[in-house]
Design an enzyme around this catalytic site. Structure first.
Site, short mmCIF file in Angstrom:
data_model
loop_
_atom_site.label_atom_id
_atom_site.label_comp_id
_atom_site.label_asym_id
_atom_site.label_seq_id
_atom_site.Cartn_x
_atom_site.Cartn_y
_atom_site.Cartn_z
N GLY A 221 0.79 -1.22 0.00
CA GLY A 221 0.00 0.00 0.00
C GLY A 221 0.83 1.27 0.00
O GLY A 221 0.50 2.24 -0.70
N GLN B 133 -7.77 -0.45 3.20
CA GLN B 133 -8.60 -1.06 4.24
C GLN B 133 -9.94 -1.58 3.72
O GLN B 133 -10.54 -2.45 4.34
CB GLN B 133 -8.86 -0.05 5.36
CG GLN B 133 -7.68 0.18 6.28
CD GLN B 133 -7.31 -1.04 7.10
OE1 GLN B 133 -8.03 -2.04 7.13
NE2 GLN B 133 -6.17 -0.99 7.75
N CYS C 170 2.37 6.98 21.73
CA CYS C 170 3.04 7.03 23.02
C CYS C 170 4.44 7.58 22.83
O CYS C 170 5.26 7.01 22.10
CB CYS C 170 3.10 5.63 23.63
SG CYS C 170 3.82 5.60 25.29
#
Length: 372
Positions: A72, A180, A323
């Site tokens: 992709g 997707q 994070c």
């Protein structure tokens, strides 16, 4: 819950057994170069042609409009850079959305360094782009619009057909990243009105490292890889026949799988169970109706999604939150959707697949009840 449960099919899928069987002969007997004209090359070329037909059949286009890539990201880079390099003499303006995958956003940023101007349109509370905003962003020098078919985090399906009609009206090329959505919802190239479409193999039970780009007949791209005339002269290098055959078989299986609604029913069952157990403490992120049939992005209010998943190590799911140095930040997609932090921080994306069972869903519910 000792059993390991995989609910991260939007991240990657296991290779289907039928795909493995289709690839096996390429590891043993079919070792010739598909460009060779002798006895060893011809049968490999035939297998490659068949694989191209299988990919084309899934999205209802001509095999000559399918280029095999490494996945992709390459397909997206090829679509954006290839079109810009070939057509920048006509203009340098590109339109995209703020919630695209990094494989779109980062090539756009790269092209901006080369002189391209990019307009990033926003989305509503469901993660859907505004047709009015896209049309308003169009300029005389706009040459390309690129909007994802479905969002990888929340699953929202974009109004691609309508955007395609706008692009066609203004004579602007239109690309959609369908990594997707291919294999999960029916895709017909003619109905979508797109000129370029991205396919990623490892999202549809093919191996990692293989993908495809649909290039509408008449659309011209500058190759990213120059060399000999492989892939209709658009991507030099001896074809990865092993993985291309795997992608072809995966596309054939996906075409059959699209007939059933099993996955959609199981996802609905999961959401209904979650609502029963957590009621006002849970929120659905994304469009409640126009979304991928396997994707469930939910927020546990006043919780942190990553902390929830850490307490269930047997469960493979994702959060979308970043994070950094021990600090958890709200997902950029949810941020663009204006989801409040006390809701968005508790987001968990469950994405179901062919191997998901009702028993697994019930086990996850039981574990969530225990820790929440």
């Amino acid at each position: 819950m000792d059993k390991k449960i995989y609910l991260d099919y939007n991240a990657s899928t296991p290779v289907a057994p039928e795909v493995i069987n289709a690839m096996k002969p390429l590891l043993e007997d079919y070792y010739g170069n598909p460009s060779a004209l002798h006895w060893s090359g011809k049968p490999v070329k035939e297998l490659l042609n068949k694989a191209r037909e299988q990919v084309a059949n899934l999205i209802s286009c001509s095999p000559k409009e399918i280029i095999f890539t490494s996945g992709g990201s390459e397909s997206n880079n090829f679509a954006l850079k290839g079109y810009y390099y070939k057509n920048k003499c006509r203009g340098n303006h590109i339109i995209t959305s703020k919630i695209e995958h990094p494989a779109i956003l980062n090539p756009c940023k790269f092209l901006e360094q080369l002189g391209a101007e990019v307009t990033y349109v926003g989305v509503d509370q469901y993660g859907k782009v505004s047709l009015e905003e896209i049309e308003k962003a169009i300029r005389e020098d706009t040459i390309l619009i690129t909007i994802m078919h479905s969002n990888n985090e929340v699953g929202t399906l974009q109004p691609i057909k309508e955007i395609g009609e706008i692009a066609d009206r203004y004579k602007i090329a239109f690309h959609t990243d369908a990594s997707q959505s291919v294999g999960k919802v029916p895709i017909d190239i003619e109905e979508l009105n797109v000129d370029l479409l991205t396919i990623a193999g490892h999202k549809i039970y093919a191996p990692k490292g293989i993908g495809a780009l649909y290039i509408k007949n008449g659309i011209e791209l500058e190759p990213l890889i120059h060399g000999a005339g492989h892939e209709f002269g658009l991507r030099a290098g001896t074809e990865n026949t092993l993985l291309a055959i795997g992608l072809g078989k995966a596309c054939e299986l996906s075409k059959i799988q699209l007939i059933t609604d099993d996955l959609k029913s199981l996802t609905s069952y999961f959401w209904n169970r979650l609502k029963e157990e957590f009621d006002e403490q849970i929120v659905l992120n994304g469009d409640p109706i126009e979304r991928l049939p396997n994707t469930l992005n939910v927020s546990f209010i006043n919780k942190v999604g990553q902390e929830i998943l850490e307490k269930i190590p047997e469960l493979a799911a994702s959060t979308g939150s970043a994070c950094h140095s021990g600090n958890i930040e709200l997902s950029p997609v949810l941020k663009e959707m204006k989801v409040p932090e006390y809701i968005g921080m508790g987001a968990v994306r469950f994405s179901l697949g062919r191997k998901t069972t009702k028993t697994e869903i019930d086990l996850v519910i039981t574990r969530l009840k225990k820790i929440l």
